[in-house]
Design an enzyme around this catalytic site. Sequence first.
Site, short mmCIF file in Angstrom:
data_model
loop_
_atom_site.label_atom_id
_atom_site.label_comp_id
_atom_site.label_asym_id
_atom_site.label_seq_id
_atom_site.Cartn_x
_atom_site.Cartn_y
_atom_site.Cartn_z
N ASP A 196 26.25 64.94 -15.08
CA ASP A 196 26.62 64.67 -13.68
C ASP A 196 28.10 64.42 -13.54
OD1 ASP A 196 23.62 63.78 -14.04
OD2 ASP A 196 23.94 64.26 -11.92
N ARG B 214 18.53 67.94 -5.38
CA ARG B 214 19.12 67.10 -6.41
C ARG B 214 19.60 67.98 -7.55
NH1 ARG B 214 16.35 69.02 -9.90
NH2 ARG B 214 17.51 67.76 -11.37
N GLY B 215 20.33 67.32 -8.46
CA GLY B 215 20.97 68.09 -9.53
C GLY B 215 22.45 68.23 -9.18
N ALA B 216 23.32 67.90 -10.12
CA ALA B 216 24.74 67.83 -9.79
C ALA B 216 25.28 69.09 -9.12
CB ALA B 216 25.53 67.50 -11.06
N LYS C 212 21.36 61.79 -16.62
CA LYS C 212 20.16 61.05 -16.27
C LYS C 212 19.88 59.88 -17.21
CE LYS C 212 18.37 61.57 -13.45
NZ LYS C 212 18.80 60.80 -12.24
N ARG D 138 25.57 60.29 -2.72
CA ARG D 138 25.28 59.97 -4.12
C ARG D 138 26.62 59.91 -4.86
NH1 ARG D 138 20.66 63.06 -7.16
NH2 ARG D 138 20.52 61.05 -8.27
C1 LIG Z 1 22.31 70.51 -13.77
S1 LIG Z 1 21.71 69.06 -13.03
C2 LIG Z 1 22.64 67.82 -13.73
C3 LIG Z 1 21.95 66.47 -13.69
O1 LIG Z 1 21.47 66.06 -12.38
C4 LIG Z 1 20.24 65.33 -12.55
O2 LIG Z 1 20.20 64.13 -11.85
P1 LIG Z 1 19.32 64.01 -10.48
O3 LIG Z 1 18.00 64.67 -10.72
O4 LIG Z 1 19.22 62.50 -10.25
O5 LIG Z 1 20.16 64.69 -9.42
C5 LIG Z 1 20.19 65.05 -14.03
O6 LIG Z 1 21.04 63.96 -14.37
C6 LIG Z 1 20.73 66.35 -14.56
O7 LIG Z 1 21.02 66.33 -15.92
#
Ligand SMILES: CSC[C@H]1O[C@H](OP(=O)(O)O)[C@H](O)[C@@H]1O
Length: 360
Positions: free
Chosen positions: A251, A70-72, A262, A107
């Site tokens: 994101d 996860r993580g953009a 988030k 996603r």
């Molecule tokens: C550098 S990560 C950007 C962003 O992604 C995360 O969401 P997720 O954990 O649901 O993939 C979060 O919004 C981060 O800020």
Amino acid sequence: MLCAPAGHGANRTPVSAMTNYDQYDSLRPIEWRGDHLRLLDQRLLPATVAWLDCRSVTEVADAIHALAVRGAPAIGIAGAYGMVLAAQASSDPADLVTAAQTLVQARPTAVNLAWAVQGLLASAQSEGHVDPAALLLRAQSIEREDLAANRHMGELGAAQITGGSGVLTHCNTGSLATAGFGTALGVIRAAWAQQRLSAVFATETRPWLQGARLTAWELQQDGIPATLIADSAGAHLMSTGRVQWLVVGADRIAANGDTANKIGTCQLAIAARHYGVKVMVVAPSSTVDLAMANGRDIEIELRDEAEITRLGGQPTAAPGVRAWNPVFDVTPAGLIDAIVTERGVVEQPAPGALAQLLSP
Ligand SMILES: CSC[C@H]1O[C@H](OP(=O)(O)O)[C@H](O)[C@@H]1O
């Protein structure tokens, strides 16, 4: 106001591009293994360090949807390698199109996934044939460029932070969310290395607890002391004067600077404006969607109600209660003081500023 692009007379000269960040670059959540993709399963961290071996595009898409990765930026990189697996499995261009659709649907909010996947698809289509080796080179380039961008953004973002500042961050934007070093957490790492920070706070980030489980774990690996707070304590923390910056990732950033991040980011930004705390968004240019004029049309991912009503597989809510689980929100550009990209910094993002910064 638009700051000059990075390295070209930017009005805040990074303190030192020679700061050694290697100690923060050891963690890699994604490993290409020639015929499969190894992913650090982030659902199990920090208690268990375990890896998933994905051998098909479907397995990669499932891992992205399940937040094993996860993580953009990280899901963009994983998606790119998923396209390589698809190309290894079939030379039929139609199958590569199907693979791209499978990955992008995993996603919807982070633009990085679609940007990476559709970029590889377009390159295969422009070549006129499916060449796994060529796609692999592009996937590896995306990963390499993300790491370089993160280190550069760390310098640019840290230069915005005056010494003795306290910072608050939300969710996880570290090595686990990227190709390494991190975006917002990369700025925190750089600012810490340059002795600019008096304190680091992280929200727990319900419901998936990226802050409590991942950011806290990453900062412990770094030896950077951090204090975890409940998401609902963010405004009170800001009222105490102990933080001067809210530093977050993104994101999808619309052309006018509206930023999807988030869930909970927007209310932290509203509180920050009220208490005079500055808001910094840190994201590579691959997170900017210039085709989207503003944040109104950004699709917000809705996830399973059980992520709200259960924790660690145990019920935490009244039996049968319904839950609404949007996992992103949109922070209006007017609440953001600085957007830091590897191409430079935009302060008080005005319409057109990002397009100008990112213009070729
Ligand atoms: C550098 S990560 C950007 C962003 O992604 C995360 O969401 P997720 O954990 O649901 O993939 C979060 O919004 C981060 O800020």
